[in-house]
Scaffold this motif. Structure first.
Motif, PDB file in Angstrom:
ATOM      1  N   ASP A 112       0.808  -1.216   0.000  1.00 19.51           N
ATOM      2  CA  ASP A 112       0.000   0.000   0.000  1.00 19.51           C
ATOM      3  C   ASP A 112       0.843   1.268   0.000  1.00 19.51           C
ATOM      4  O   ASP A 112       0.319   2.362   0.047  1.00 19.51           O
ATOM      5  CB  ASP A 112      -0.974   0.014   1.172  1.00 19.51           C
ATOM      6  N   SER A 114       2.850   2.241   2.353  1.00 18.75           N
ATOM      7  CA  SER A 114       3.097   2.734   3.706  1.00 18.75           C
ATOM      8  C   SER A 114       4.508   2.376   4.159  1.00 18.75           C
ATOM      9  O   SER A 114       5.231   1.649   3.484  1.00 18.75           O
ATOM     10  CB  SER A 114       2.077   2.124   4.685  1.00 18.75           C
ATOM     11  N   ALA A 115       4.884   2.850   5.329  1.00 22.62           N
ATOM     12  CA  ALA A 115       6.187   2.508   5.908  1.00 22.62           C
ATOM     13  C   ALA A 115       6.307   0.997   6.103  1.00 22.62           C
ATOM     14  O   ALA A 115       7.396   0.431   6.005  1.00 22.62           O
ATOM     15  CB  ALA A 115       6.380   3.231   7.232  1.00 22.62           C
ATOM     16  N   TYR A 116       5.189   0.324   6.357  1.00 27.38           N
ATOM     17  CA  TYR A 116       5.219  -1.119   6.557  1.00 27.38           C
ATOM     18  C   TYR A 116       5.511  -1.861   5.260  1.00 27.38           C
ATOM     19  O   TYR A 116       6.095  -2.939   5.273  1.00 27.38           O
ATOM     20  CB  TYR A 116       3.925  -1.605   7.213  1.00 27.38           C
ATOM     21  N   THR A 117       5.129  -1.281   4.123  1.00 28.38           N
ATOM     22  CA  THR A 117       5.511  -1.863   2.833  1.00 28.38           C
ATOM     23  C   THR A 117       7.025  -1.791   2.679  1.00 28.38           C
ATOM     24  O   THR A 117       7.659  -2.752   2.247  1.00 28.38           O
ATOM     25  CB  THR A 117       4.813  -1.127   1.670  1.00 28.38           C
ATOM     26  N   LYS A 118       7.623  -0.673   3.067  1.00 25.48           N
ATOM     27  CA  LYS A 118       9.077  -0.525   2.994  1.00 25.48           C
ATOM     28  C   LYS A 118       9.771  -1.509   3.931  1.00 25.48           C
ATOM     29  O   LYS A 118      10.783  -2.103   3.575  1.00 25.48           O
ATOM     30  CB  LYS A 118       9.477   0.912   3.319  1.00 25.48           C
ATOM     31  N   HIS A 123       0.555  -3.223   9.576  1.00 23.52           N
ATOM     32  CA  HIS A 123      -0.302  -2.038   9.529  1.00 23.52           C
ATOM     33  C   HIS A 123      -0.207  -1.436   8.143  1.00 23.52           C
ATOM     34  O   HIS A 123       0.711  -1.734   7.387  1.00 23.52           O
ATOM     35  CB  HIS A 123       0.142  -0.990  10.551  1.00 23.52           C
ATOM     36  N   GLY A 124      -1.127  -0.541   7.851  1.00 21.69           N
ATOM     37  CA  GLY A 124      -1.093   0.149   6.564  1.00 21.69           C
ATOM     38  C   GLY A 124      -1.363   1.621   6.760  1.00 21.69           C
ATOM     39  O   GLY A 124      -1.017   2.207   7.782  1.00 21.69           O
ATOM     40  N   HIS A 125      -2.032   2.199   5.786  1.00 18.17           N
ATOM     41  CA  HIS A 125      -2.326   3.630   5.815  1.00 18.17           C
ATOM     42  C   HIS A 125      -3.540   3.991   6.661  1.00 18.17           C
ATOM     43  O   HIS A 125      -3.816   5.160   6.886  1.00 18.17           O
ATOM     44  CB  HIS A 125      -2.579   4.151   4.398  1.00 18.17           C
ATOM     45  N   SER A 126      -4.285   3.021   7.123  1.00 17.91           N
ATOM     46  CA  SER A 126      -5.528   3.297   7.834  1.00 17.91           C
ATOM     47  C   SER A 126      -5.316   4.217   9.028  1.00 17.91           C
ATOM     48  O   SER A 126      -4.425   4.025   9.840  1.00 17.91           O
ATOM     49  CB  SER A 126      -6.153   1.989   8.326  1.00 17.91           C
ATOM     50  N   ASN A 171      -1.971  -4.414  -5.033  1.00 16.20           N
ATOM     51  CA  ASN A 171      -2.403  -3.166  -4.406  1.00 16.20           C
ATOM     52  C   ASN A 171      -3.911  -3.068  -4.567  1.00 16.20           C
ATOM     53  O   ASN A 171      -4.439  -3.311  -5.654  1.00 16.20           O
ATOM     54  CB  ASN A 171      -1.732  -1.956  -5.062  1.00 16.20           C
ATOM     55  N   VAL A 202       2.051   3.465  -6.038  1.00 19.10           N
ATOM     56  CA  VAL A 202       2.487   2.508  -5.012  1.00 19.10           C
ATOM     57  C   VAL A 202       3.488   1.515  -5.605  1.00 19.10           C
ATOM     58  O   VAL A 202       4.479   1.163  -4.964  1.00 19.10           O
ATOM     59  CB  VAL A 202       1.271   1.766  -4.410  1.00 19.10           C
TER      60      VAL A 202
END
Length: 140
Positions: free
Chosen positions: A8, A10-14, A111-114, A37, A66
């Motif tokens: 998504d 987000s930092a968690y994707t990185k 976690h994501g962008h939520s 995505n 993304v």
């Protein structure tokens, strides 16, 4: 191994990409990666204003934003990757795609962008774990 990664931007994707890069077992040529995505659907009244082609272009552009760093990452690793963008409820689409695509593993961030994240895990993550039969590797 057939691996689905839910992304998504987000930092968690990185963090997830860093985890993959740090673990040689994920970088072998024996793996088939698909990056997924999921874009949220526009409310019906808003989407009624636009024709289907405009909506498709909007969702494609959002997903490509993304996907761009993901494409760069996998290209640097020399790993061919498929990219899939879908529209809908993120948790439902991720779980359904993982199961129907017969993936061996789903990798996703905890976690994501939520904006309404739960304290321990994000609400999307909780729902994916509850509804998918595919093993899930969570990256925090």
């Amino acid at each position: 191994m057939k691996i689905l990664i839910a992304v998504d931007g987000s930092a968690y994707t990185k963090h997830m990409l860093a985890y993959i890069a740090a673990h040689d077992e994920f970088l072998g040529s024996g793996h088939q990666y698909t990056a997924l995505n999921v874009s949220a659907a526009l409310p019906p009244r808003a989407s009624a204003i636009f024709d289907r082609e405009m909506l498709k272009n909007y969702h494609d552009e959002e997903s490509e934003r993304v996907f761009k760093p993901i494409r760069t990452f996998f290209k640097k690793q020399g790993i061919e990757t498929q990219f899939l963008n879908k529209v809908g409820s993120a948790a439902d689409v991720i779980a359904r795609t993982a199961d129907s695509g017969k993936y061996d593993l789903l990798i996703m961030g905890s976690h994501g962008h939520s904006a309404l994240g739960n304290l321990v895990m994000g609400s999307v993550t909780n729902r994916v774990i509850a509804h998918s039969k595919t093993p899930v590797l969570l990256i925090r």
